[in-house]
Enzyme design. Structure first.
Site, mmCIF file in Angstrom:
data_model
loop_
_atom_site.group_PDB
_atom_site.id
_atom_site.type_symbol
_atom_site.label_atom_id
_atom_site.label_comp_id
_atom_site.label_asym_id
_atom_site.label_seq_id
_atom_site.Cartn_x
_atom_site.Cartn_y
_atom_site.Cartn_z
ATOM 1 N N MET A 156 4.288 1.551 -5.794
ATOM 2 C CA MET A 156 5.074 1.070 -4.662
ATOM 3 C C MET A 156 4.247 1.147 -3.395
ATOM 4 O O MET A 156 3.615 2.164 -3.126
ATOM 5 C CB MET A 156 6.353 1.903 -4.533
ATOM 6 C CG MET A 156 7.213 1.527 -3.359
ATOM 7 S SD MET A 156 7.711 -0.212 -3.426
ATOM 8 C CE MET A 156 7.936 -0.542 -1.692
ATOM 9 N N HIS A 172 -3.721 -4.078 -5.707
ATOM 10 C CA HIS A 172 -2.460 -4.778 -5.431
ATOM 11 C C HIS A 172 -1.662 -4.051 -4.346
ATOM 12 O O HIS A 172 -1.216 -4.673 -3.371
ATOM 13 C CB HIS A 172 -1.645 -4.873 -6.716
ATOM 14 C CG HIS A 172 -0.332 -5.577 -6.556
ATOM 15 N ND1 HIS A 172 -0.164 -6.919 -6.803
ATOM 16 C CD2 HIS A 172 0.887 -5.128 -6.160
ATOM 17 C CE1 HIS A 172 1.084 -7.265 -6.577
ATOM 18 N NE2 HIS A 172 1.750 -6.187 -6.180
ATOM 19 N N GLU A 173 -1.468 -2.758 -4.524
ATOM 20 C CA GLU A 173 -0.638 -2.031 -3.565
ATOM 21 C C GLU A 173 -1.310 -1.936 -2.203
ATOM 22 O O GLU A 173 -0.640 -2.012 -1.163
ATOM 23 C CB GLU A 173 -0.289 -0.640 -4.105
ATOM 24 C CG GLU A 173 0.380 -0.632 -5.465
ATOM 25 C CD GLU A 173 1.619 -1.519 -5.550
ATOM 26 O OE1 GLU A 173 2.282 -1.739 -4.519
ATOM 27 O OE2 GLU A 173 1.924 -2.000 -6.651
#
Length: 902
Positions: A267, A301-302
């Site tokens: 996340m 990505h994060e």
């Protein structure tokens, strides 16, 4: 979570309205206690001038309210539909204070504030913040956050939240505090806190902009030696984003925290990324090459979300692909750039396309099909899908293709110039890319291109060609059609897509031909991108007068659009592409089509018989022995299409899917490959040993991948003829391999061949790694994914579900057995329906405490209508049994209800 007696609310994109109030700043104070955490939430609230006089409706769930103050005075309030409603509020900006408590240790849904391994963690995307305190829990409400954490100093020595640490110190009774401030406005879903007994790997860096930053990776004690790769990946991500897109880290520090209980992969909370341990922890002894690659990709990505998702976020959850599709594209580009050489980049692209076809194409063909930008939902958690992520990335990739690399960078620059600090839409992004490239194909066709956001389903592109030897021309005709999807009719009700088609023409001897379209005065290279934007279009290539035979078209190079290409290529044309195509993706694609044709024929024949002809075997032998080809590419070519992919191709043809027949056909083909190429597999095994120190680079990883495939083939062939040589070598490798890739590869070879040494190897592996949770996950997965034979694998899975090390409460462990089982068609789809019964029981059991996990597991039978009998009826009965449960969560109920809908 609304359960029994509640009606699910259908949320529609067309109903979007701005909130009645804006929250401009938030001052949160947490007194952390596992049983009862006190939350004091002080907000500066501003009425929306466009909606004067409306009540303030705050979202809240599973929390206990104790006090509400407006400008320091108590006010009346009411609860309505799960919201806290405040009437008669000031018409100017005011201070709102809410005090409430929550119970983190009882939060089994892992959404909001919960405990894991003796620490506190949060997961607020998409709607978890409302489980912490009352708030306008929607992405278009962006506020500046200040956070104070208080906790027992011995139990929770580390206290983290978003942004920069501004103060810390001791309190009475053995407690301490930390204050954090995030200077960047953010929606509540990007809030995070962590408190626990953690250790940290730190690295100071200086960015290209000249600013100093502190990078930190926090893990539990004992895991610090597995964080080097994650840190290196983070450093590489920071450098790449600056170099490729000019985007710099905007905080003094950037933190990653690993937790073992996590519903998602990771996340992107602003400055404090919380990760599933699976995507942080990696050492040669415990992680495979795939794991190392996944860590790099997910860390990237994060981190990339810091700009594409955090600095610019979604106006509403229908725009989820605005951040996820764009960021998946960015992490795919990052991984390709990290791979380096063209062959390694091609391998990464092939792997991404394989993933897209395995999950997203299947989703597009089933009851959960939805556009990249959905029009409605009941549970937003159900729309964190392959369509939003992977297909969304392909939409961004097509934009980049249509405007070029430099043009895409100009578009990104304009996007940030216009929208930094805002919550916007997919249309805003597309408009920025087009406006930055006013003469591009995207700008000219922008409104038509937006069909990719609005229309569900995978387009079919039919290709046909005609060679005129006398005129020296080749005429190519492309036509497109769109299948019907839930809520959207087929071709009659859908507009044509804008489809970039990268292509080349190849002579029979393998020469790449220059491409000159009719009306052009000279050829322009050997590869072109045509744009199919109508139902049917024709192009004529000229200047081919020296050819005596028709050229072979190499279509959809690099998988330039997420479509199904229908091209009736001959065997000779496919063998030409496999041998000579300059595009690595299409060489691989040719190999898959050759294998698929044989698998489809066998799967539809009585008894599932499969026969590999000498032409095919010789082509595979040539690929395997070709020293010019990358080892990783060879492994991809020589790996047969999956059973699920074969099933989808049959379903497309309207043929009822018999999973057991497909399994038998593929296993027969795999055995023939093992036996017919035996000497070649021996050569591949001996030639691709990597005896030096472990390195997860593409070259070394490719060599290991091919060696492990060779070993699997040799063990399979040897086991069937009761030859102990290769099973013995595999067992020895399980014992003394120098890295997890080779050890797990050898164990998988024994288990999939059902070798007699498989059992002692499994026992040895478990004993050696009993204290490594992620490795034990592999142990469960390997057995659940094994090739089925006479129900033995299914029986083992049921037994493993009772194993002392198995639990449904940890998402990683539950997925390692159950999700993997659902991806093993011959295990799930049994004629006696036992696989469906087991699956349904577990969905219901998990739904009682973790609806997100249950809903994902419930997707396993989305395509039940494509099955042959008796599977079809039995699958429907199992889904209906789940749907009949009165206390089913909205998450799972939406999945099974849509699955059963006509």
């Amino acid at each position: 979570m609304m359960r029994e007696g509640s009606s699910p609310v259908l949320v529609r994109r067309e109903d979007y309205t701005a909130p009645s109030h804006w929250i401009r700043s938030v001052d949160l104070s947490f007194d952390l206690d596992p049983a009862k955490t006190l939350v004091i939430n002080r907000m500066r609230v501003e009425p929306n001038a466009d909606r004067p006089g409306e009540p303030l409706r705050l979202d809240g769930e599973a929390i206990t309210l104790t006090r509400v103050l407006v400008n320091g005075e108590s006010v009346s309030f009411r609860n309505e539909g799960g919201q806290l409603v405040l009437d008669k509020l000031p018409t100017e900006a005011f201070d709102l204070e809410i005090r409430n408590t929550c119970a983190p240790e009882k939060n089994t849904e892992l959404s909001g504030l919960y405990t894991s391994g003796g620490g506190f963690f949060t997961q607020c995307e998409a709607q978890g913040f409302r489980r912490i305190t009352y708030f306008l829990d929607r992405p278009d409400v962006m506020a500046v956050f200040k956070v104070t954490l208080k906790a027992d100093a011995r139990a929770y020595p580390v206290l983290l939240s978003n942004g920069n640490l501004i103060d810390s110190g001791t309190l009475d009774k053995g407690r301490h505090f930390a204050e954090w401030s995030d200077p960047h406005p953010k929606p509540a879903y990007l809030f995070a806190l962590v408190a626990g007994n953690l250790v940290c790997r730190e690295q100071k860096i200086r960015s290209r902009s000249g600013r100093d930053h502190l990078l930190q990776v926090y893990v539990r004690a004992g895991d610090l030696d597995k964080t080097e790769h994650a840190m290196n990946s983070l450093i590489a991500s920071v450098a790449w984003d600056e170099a490729r897109f000019g985007l710099s880290l905007d905080l003094e520090r950037f933190m990653i925290v690993a937790v073992s209980d996590f519903n998602m992969g990771a996340m992107e909370n602003k400055g404090l990324n919380i990760f599933n341990t699976k995507f942080v922890l990696a050492s040669p002894a415990t992680a495979t090459d795939v794991d190392f690659g996944n860590v790099e990709a997910v860390v990237g990505h994060e981190y990339f979300h810091n700009w594409t998702g955090n600095r610019i976020t979604c106006r509403d959850w229908f725009q989820l692909s605005l951040k996820e599709g764009l960021t998946v594209y960015r992490d795919q580009e990052f991984s390709q750039d990290m791979a380096g050489e063209a062959s390694a980049r091609a391998v990464k692209r092939i792997e991404d396309v394989r993933q897209l076809r395995q999950f997203q194409f299947v989703e597009d063909a089933g009851p959960m099909a939805h556009p990249v930008r959905p029009d409605q939902y009941q549970a937003i958690d159900n729309f964190y899908t392959a369509t939003v992520y992977e297909k969304g990335a392909e939409v961004v990739r097509m934009m980049a293709t249509l405007v070029g690399r430099a043009g895409f960078r100009r578009g990104m620059d304009l996007y940030f110039q216009r929208h930094d600090g805002q919550a916007v839409t997919c249309d805003d992004f597309a408009q920025a890319i087009a406006d930055a490239n006013p003469d591009s194909a995207l700008s000219v066709r922008l409104e038509a291109f937006k069909c990719w956001y609005a229309q569900a389903g995978t387009p079919r592109v039919n290709a046909s060609g005609q060679f005129d030897a006398v005129a020296g021309s080749y005429t190519l005709t492309l036509s497109q059609r769109s299948p019907a999807t839930p809520g959207q009719p087929g071709q009659a009700g859908k507009q044509p897509f804008v489809i970039p088609m990268a292509l080349g023409l190849i002579a029979a001897d393998g020469v790449a031909l220059p491409l000159q379209l009719e009306g052009e005065t000279a050829p322009h290279g050997t590869e072109r991108v045509l744009v199919l934007e109508q139902t049917s279009q024709t192009w004529v290539f000229t200047g081919l007068g020296e050819l005596t035979a028709a050229p072979v078209p190499s279509l959809l190079r690099g998988f330039s659009a997420p479509v199904v290409l229908e091209w009736a290529a001959s065997e000779a044309e496919l063998f030409t592409l496999l041998a000579h195509d300059h595009d690595a993706f299409n060489r691989w694609e040719a190999s898959q089509k050759l294998a698929l044709a044989r698998l489809l024929a066998a799967a539809q024949a009585d008894g599932g018989a499969a026969h590999l002809d000498e032409a095919y075997l010789q082509a595979m032998r040539h690929v395997l022995r070709d020293e010019r080809l990358d080892a990783a590419f060879k492994e991809l070519v020589l790996t047969l299409p999956s059973e699920a992919y074969v099933a989808e191709r049959l379903a497309e043809q309207g043929v009822p899917v018999d999973p057991q027949r497909i399994h038998a056909a593929r296993e027969t083909m795999r055995l023939q490959l093992a036996q017919a190429l035996h000497d070649d597999w021996v050569w591949a095994w001996e030639t691709h040993q990597d005896n030096g120190g472990y390195r997860p680079d593409p070259l070394s990883s490719g060599r290991r991948a091919l060696a492990n495939l060779a070993l699997a083939m040799l063990v399979l062939a040897a086991t069937l003829r009761h030859d102990p040589l290769w099973p013995g070598r595999a067992y020895q490798r399980v014992k003394d391999a120098g890295n997890m890739t080779d050890r797990a590869g050898a164990l998988a070879a024994l288990v999939n061949a059902r070798a007699s040494l498989a059992e002692p190897a499994l026992e040895r592996f478990h004993a050696q790694f009993r204290d490594e949770a992620l490795v034990i996950d592999k142990w469960f997965s390997l057995q659940a994914s094994a090739s089925e034979s006479d129900g033995m694998v299914f029986a083992r899975i049921k037994a493993l579900a009772q194993h002392p090390d198995f639990t449904l409460k940890n998402p990683n462990r539950a997925r390692s057995l159950l999700m993997v089982m659902t991806q093993n068609p011959a295990v799930l789809h049994r004629a006696d329906a036992a696989g469906y019964v087991f699956w349904a029981d577990k969905v219901v059991e998990i739904d009682a405490f973790n609806p997100q996990l249950a809903a994902r597991l419930a997707r396993a039978l989305d395509r039940w209508r494509a099955l042959a009998e008796p599977y079809r009826s039995a699958a429907r009965e199992a889904i209906s049994r789940i749907a009949a449960k009165p206390e089913l969560s909205p998450d799972t109920r939406e999945i099974v209800t849509r699955s059963l809908a006509d």
